[in-house]
Design a protein around this motif. Structure first.
Motif, PDB file in Angstrom:
ATOM      1  N   LEU A 342      -2.587  13.226  -4.296  1.00  0.00           N
ATOM      2  CA  LEU A 342      -3.851  13.931  -4.510  1.00  0.00           C
ATOM      3  C   LEU A 342      -4.988  13.011  -4.949  1.00  0.00           C
ATOM      4  O   LEU A 342      -6.089  13.478  -5.237  1.00  0.00           O
ATOM      5  CB  LEU A 342      -3.660  15.065  -5.535  1.00  0.00           C
ATOM      6  N   ASP A 343      -4.735  11.707  -4.981  1.00  0.00           N
ATOM      7  CA  ASP A 343      -5.816  10.764  -5.272  1.00  0.00           C
ATOM      8  C   ASP A 343      -6.909  10.862  -4.211  1.00  0.00           C
ATOM      9  O   ASP A 343      -6.637  11.194  -3.044  1.00  0.00           O
ATOM     10  CB  ASP A 343      -5.283   9.329  -5.300  1.00  0.00           C
ATOM     11  N   LYS A 344      -8.144  10.540  -4.598  1.00  0.00           N
ATOM     12  CA  LYS A 344      -9.233  10.505  -3.633  1.00  0.00           C
ATOM     13  C   LYS A 344      -8.969   9.408  -2.606  1.00  0.00           C
ATOM     14  O   LYS A 344      -8.293   8.408  -2.900  1.00  0.00           O
ATOM     15  CB  LYS A 344     -10.551  10.245  -4.359  1.00  0.00           C
ATOM     16  N   PRO A 345      -9.500   9.554  -1.392  1.00  0.00           N
ATOM     17  CA  PRO A 345      -9.256   8.551  -0.345  1.00  0.00           C
ATOM     18  C   PRO A 345      -9.567   7.121  -0.774  1.00  0.00           C
ATOM     19  O   PRO A 345      -8.837   6.189  -0.416  1.00  0.00           O
ATOM     20  CB  PRO A 345     -10.171   9.003   0.797  1.00  0.00           C
ATOM     21  N   CYS A 346     -10.620   6.936  -1.567  1.00  0.00           N
ATOM     22  CA  CYS A 346     -10.986   5.585  -1.985  1.00  0.00           C
ATOM     23  C   CYS A 346      -9.993   4.994  -2.984  1.00  0.00           C
ATOM     24  O   CYS A 346     -10.001   3.784  -3.235  1.00  0.00           O
ATOM     25  CB  CYS A 346     -12.395   5.574  -2.575  1.00  0.00           C
ATOM     26  N   ASP A 347      -9.140   5.833  -3.567  1.00  0.00           N
ATOM     27  CA  ASP A 347      -8.175   5.364  -4.565  1.00  0.00           C
ATOM     28  C   ASP A 347      -6.743   5.328  -4.041  1.00  0.00           C
ATOM     29  O   ASP A 347      -5.819   5.015  -4.803  1.00  0.00           O
ATOM     30  CB  ASP A 347      -8.220   6.274  -5.804  1.00  0.00           C
ATOM     31  N   VAL A 348      -6.551   5.637  -2.769  1.00  0.00           N
ATOM     32  CA  VAL A 348      -5.196   5.707  -2.224  1.00  0.00           C
ATOM     33  C   VAL A 348      -4.516   4.343  -2.273  1.00  0.00           C
ATOM     34  O   VAL A 348      -5.106   3.319  -1.920  1.00  0.00           O
ATOM     35  CB  VAL A 348      -5.216   6.227  -0.770  1.00  0.00           C
ATOM     36  N   ALA A 349      -3.284   4.337  -2.731  1.00  0.00           N
ATOM     37  CA  ALA A 349      -2.448   3.137  -2.727  1.00  0.00           C
ATOM     38  C   ALA A 349      -1.064   3.540  -2.226  1.00  0.00           C
ATOM     39  O   ALA A 349      -0.605   4.662  -2.470  1.00  0.00           O
ATOM     40  CB  ALA A 349      -2.348   2.534  -4.123  1.00  0.00           C
ATOM     41  N   TYR A 350      -0.415   2.636  -1.526  1.00  0.00           N
ATOM     42  CA  TYR A 350       0.910   2.910  -0.982  1.00  0.00           C
ATOM     43  C   TYR A 350       1.953   2.029  -1.666  1.00  0.00           C
ATOM     44  O   TYR A 350       1.715   0.848  -1.909  1.00  0.00           O
ATOM     45  CB  TYR A 350       0.945   2.646   0.518  1.00  0.00           C
ATOM     46  N   THR A 351       3.089   2.620  -1.961  1.00  0.00           N
ATOM     47  CA  THR A 351       4.205   1.893  -2.539  1.00  0.00           C
ATOM     48  C   THR A 351       5.160   1.495  -1.428  1.00  0.00           C
ATOM     49  O   THR A 351       5.707   2.358  -0.724  1.00  0.00           O
ATOM     50  CB  THR A 351       4.938   2.765  -3.577  1.00  0.00           C
ATOM     51  N   LEU A 352       5.345   0.189  -1.245  1.00  0.00           N
ATOM     52  CA  LEU A 352       6.243  -0.293  -0.199  1.00  0.00           C
ATOM     53  C   LEU A 352       7.690  -0.021  -0.597  1.00  0.00           C
ATOM     54  O   LEU A 352       8.112  -0.359  -1.694  1.00  0.00           O
ATOM     55  CB  LEU A 352       6.038  -1.793   0.019  1.00  0.00           C
ATOM     56  N   LEU A 353       8.434   0.580   0.296  1.00  0.00           N
ATOM     57  CA  LEU A 353       9.843   0.873   0.032  1.00  0.00           C
ATOM     58  C   LEU A 353      10.678  -0.336   0.453  1.00  0.00           C
ATOM     59  O   LEU A 353      10.635  -0.759   1.622  1.00  0.00           O
ATOM     60  CB  LEU A 353      10.281   2.126   0.781  1.00  0.00           C
ATOM     61  N   PRO A 354      11.453  -0.906  -0.464  1.00  0.00           N
ATOM     62  CA  PRO A 354      12.097  -2.204  -0.211  1.00  0.00           C
ATOM     63  C   PRO A 354      13.240  -2.166   0.783  1.00  0.00           C
ATOM     64  O   PRO A 354      13.723  -3.222   1.198  1.00  0.00           O
ATOM     65  CB  PRO A 354      12.595  -2.616  -1.602  1.00  0.00           C
ATOM     66  N   ASN A 355      13.694  -0.983   1.182  1.00  0.00           N
ATOM     67  CA  ASN A 355      14.810  -0.893   2.121  1.00  0.00           C
ATOM     68  C   ASN A 355      14.370  -0.801   3.576  1.00  0.00           C
ATOM     69  O   ASN A 355      15.202  -0.775   4.479  1.00  0.00           O
ATOM     70  CB  ASN A 355      15.674   0.333   1.788  1.00  0.00           C
ATOM     71  N   MET A 356      13.070  -0.782   3.839  1.00  0.00           N
ATOM     72  CA  MET A 356      12.576  -0.569   5.199  1.00  0.00           C
ATOM     73  C   MET A 356      12.523  -1.844   6.032  1.00  0.00           C
ATOM     74  O   MET A 356      12.682  -1.809   7.252  1.00  0.00           O
ATOM     75  CB  MET A 356      11.195   0.090   5.158  1.00  0.00           C
ATOM     76  N   CYS A 357      12.250  -2.976   5.410  1.00  0.00           N
ATOM     77  CA  CYS A 357      12.194  -4.272   6.095  1.00  0.00           C
ATOM     78  C   CYS A 357      12.116  -5.340   5.007  1.00  0.00           C
ATOM     79  O   CYS A 357      12.138  -5.020   3.805  1.00  0.00           O
ATOM     80  CB  CYS A 357      10.980  -4.352   7.033  1.00  0.00           C
ATOM     81  N   TYR A 358      12.001  -6.593   5.411  1.00  0.00           N
ATOM     82  CA  TYR A 358      11.847  -7.673   4.436  1.00  0.00           C
ATOM     83  C   TYR A 358      10.376  -8.073   4.398  1.00  0.00           C
ATOM     84  O   TYR A 358       9.772  -8.385   5.414  1.00  0.00           O
ATOM     85  CB  TYR A 358      12.705  -8.874   4.814  1.00  0.00           C
ATOM     86  N   TYR A 359       9.805  -8.034   3.174  1.00  0.00           N
ATOM     87  CA  TYR A 359       8.374  -8.285   2.989  1.00  0.00           C
ATOM     88  C   TYR A 359       8.132  -9.670   2.393  1.00  0.00           C
ATOM     89  O   TYR A 359       8.845 -10.099   1.484  1.00  0.00           O
ATOM     90  CB  TYR A 359       7.756  -7.272   2.025  1.00  0.00           C
ATOM     91  N   GLU A 360       7.100 -10.301   2.899  1.00  0.00           N
ATOM     92  CA  GLU A 360       6.555 -11.496   2.253  1.00  0.00           C
ATOM     93  C   GLU A 360       5.035 -11.397   2.303  1.00  0.00           C
ATOM     94  O   GLU A 360       4.474 -10.664   3.126  1.00  0.00           O
ATOM     95  CB  GLU A 360       7.029 -12.770   2.964  1.00  0.00           C
ATOM     96  N   PHE A 361       4.393 -12.143   1.428  1.00  0.00           N
ATOM     97  CA  PHE A 361       2.938 -12.058   1.327  1.00  0.00           C
ATOM     98  C   PHE A 361       2.329 -13.453   1.286  1.00  0.00           C
ATOM     99  O   PHE A 361       2.921 -14.383   0.734  1.00  0.00           O
ATOM    100  CB  PHE A 361       2.533 -11.303   0.055  1.00  0.00           C
TER     101      PHE A 361
END
Length: 418
Positions: A342-361
């Motif tokens: 229910l956050d406003k669109p400008c405040d939307v953040a997504y939590t990456l689920l660690p079981n979906m793939c391997y992430y690097e940044f």
């Protein structure tokens, strides 16, 4: 690697999310182990690892690449070469990217297991939304969902968009009963190859069941707005169908007609037609969504990235309804969910689920000066930051290694703060 998630079990669903995020580091190591165990002997990875499965060697030897570097391998599969040039598991189809992040559509190899991951993501979304919005099991959702044209490659593999793949799969067509995801649209309307007939039929069904609708939406904000514009043109015809108890003659798709007549449109309903006409005749159409579907609690559409431009129009037509942007996904992989829907669109953040793939940044200077393609491609091991080591307030480009052959593959997404 795909956990079970019962969408009806609120407590277990939230506990599962807690376990996934709390143990993200360990799960990420398990994911990379599984990817290497499966694929280390494929032609692509063997060229760098010589059959080894060592994670340190992977991080050091396997380069970060963009789509153009893996494109020749994918084209070979499309032309009939064996799947195991990039993936141990059989490639069952090639997904065409939507292009919403810019650039030309691409072909992404996919296995049967990827459909299990997508189903998991859809299931785990339900307890999150139910945490904030109560009573969604007491009505239906008017979700406007569509399929797009397919191609057949020389190998015989089908090429199609990721959502078309999902809607045509057994995971969707043979889905178990879920009281939190009852749709006003019959499957026949969603799967209709003519988007115009599909849109008309879905809107007709949504209007007939307007008093049962508790949420409305589409995948992207742009698709939902197209539906509103379509409704502006066709509302009189739709009302006439409801008044007469028949479906307009230009709807010729047999499955659509059979799914509606006698089942959803059970006969003439002059009172309902007049109530809809009363709202549609009012101008401007500000708040039309809330007026036509008065029990609606929110509009569910993706409003981040390139979809952000549509927020003002959604707010105009929505009449104050919250805009819920549920997940972070692409043709390559489904990544994360919005834990504060229910956050406003400008405040939307997504939590990456660690079981979906391997992430690097790869860290970049700031949001407006992200890394260029040339600086990301071929990034050194010491420049890669694991999921659990990103810094609060930092800006990063996301690199993913999937189970399906996109190995150390850079997603050209806008840099975002963590």
């Amino acid at each position: 690697m795909v956990p079970n998630c019962d969408p009806h079990d609120q407590l277990s669903g939230m506990q599962l999310l807690e376990e996934l995020t709390k143990n993200a580091g360990a799960i990420q190591e398990m994911v990379l182990n599984e990817i290497l165990n499966r694929n280390s002997k494929t032609e692509y990875l063997h060229g760098f690892l010589k059959g080894e499965r060592d994670k340190g060697l992977f991080r050091k030897q396997v380069p970060v690449v963009d789509y153009d570097k893996v494109k020749p391998y994918i084209e070979r599969i499309a032309n009939g070469d064996n799947s195991n040039i990039i993936s141990k598991n059989p490639i069952v189809e090639l997904l065409t990217s939507s292009g919403t992040c810019g650039g030309q559509p691409k072909l992404m190899p996919s296995t049967e297991e990827e459909l299990d991951r997508k189903t998991f993501m859809y299931n785990v979304l339900i307890p999150v939304i139910n945490k904030y919005v109560k009573g969604l099991d007491e009505g239906k959702g008017m979700y406007l969902l569509f399929i797009k044209p397919e191609i057949t490659t020389p190998s015989g593999l089908t090429g199609r968009p990721v959502l078309t793949s999902y809607y045509k799969s057994r995971h969707f067509r043979q889905r178990p009963f879920n009281r939190y995801n009852l749709y006003t649209s019959p499957d026949a309307a969603i799967l209709c190859p003519d988007n115009g007939q599909s849109m008309y039929t879905q809107l007709l069904c949504g209007l007939i069941q307007r008093d049962e609708v508790l949420r409305v939406g589409a995948i992207f904000a742009s698709a939902f707005l197209r539906a509103i514009k379509f409704l502006e043109v066709h509302w009189q015809e739709l009302c006439n169908d409801i008044r007469t108890g028949d479906v307009s003659g230009w709807i010729t798709d047999k499955n659509c007609r059979q799914a509606v007549l006698g089942k959803i449109l059970t006969g003439p309903n002059k009172q309902l037609a007049e109530a809809i006409e009363h709202e549609c005749k009012k101008h401007p159409w500000e708040g039309i969504v809330k007026r036509l579907w008065p029990k609606t609690k929110f509009i569910e559409v993706v409003v981040t990235g390139s979809m952000m431009q549509y927020v003002p129009l959604l707010e105009f037509y929505g009449g104050g309804l919250p805009l819920v942007s549920p997940m972070y996904a692409s043709s390559e992989c489904y990544f994360g969910i919005n834990l504060r829907p229910l956050d406003k669109p400008c405040d939307v953040a997504y939590t990456l689920l660690p079981n979906m793939c391997y992430y690097e940044f790869i860290k970049v200077k700031d949001e407006d000066n992200g890394a260029s393609g040339s600086s990301i491609e071929g990034a050194l091991a010491e420049e890669m930051v694991p999921l659990v080591d990103v810094e609060l307030g930092g800006f990063y480009e996301l690199v993913v290694t999937t189970f399906t052959g996109q190995l150390n593959f850079c997603l050209w997404l806008p840099s975002s703060p963590c």
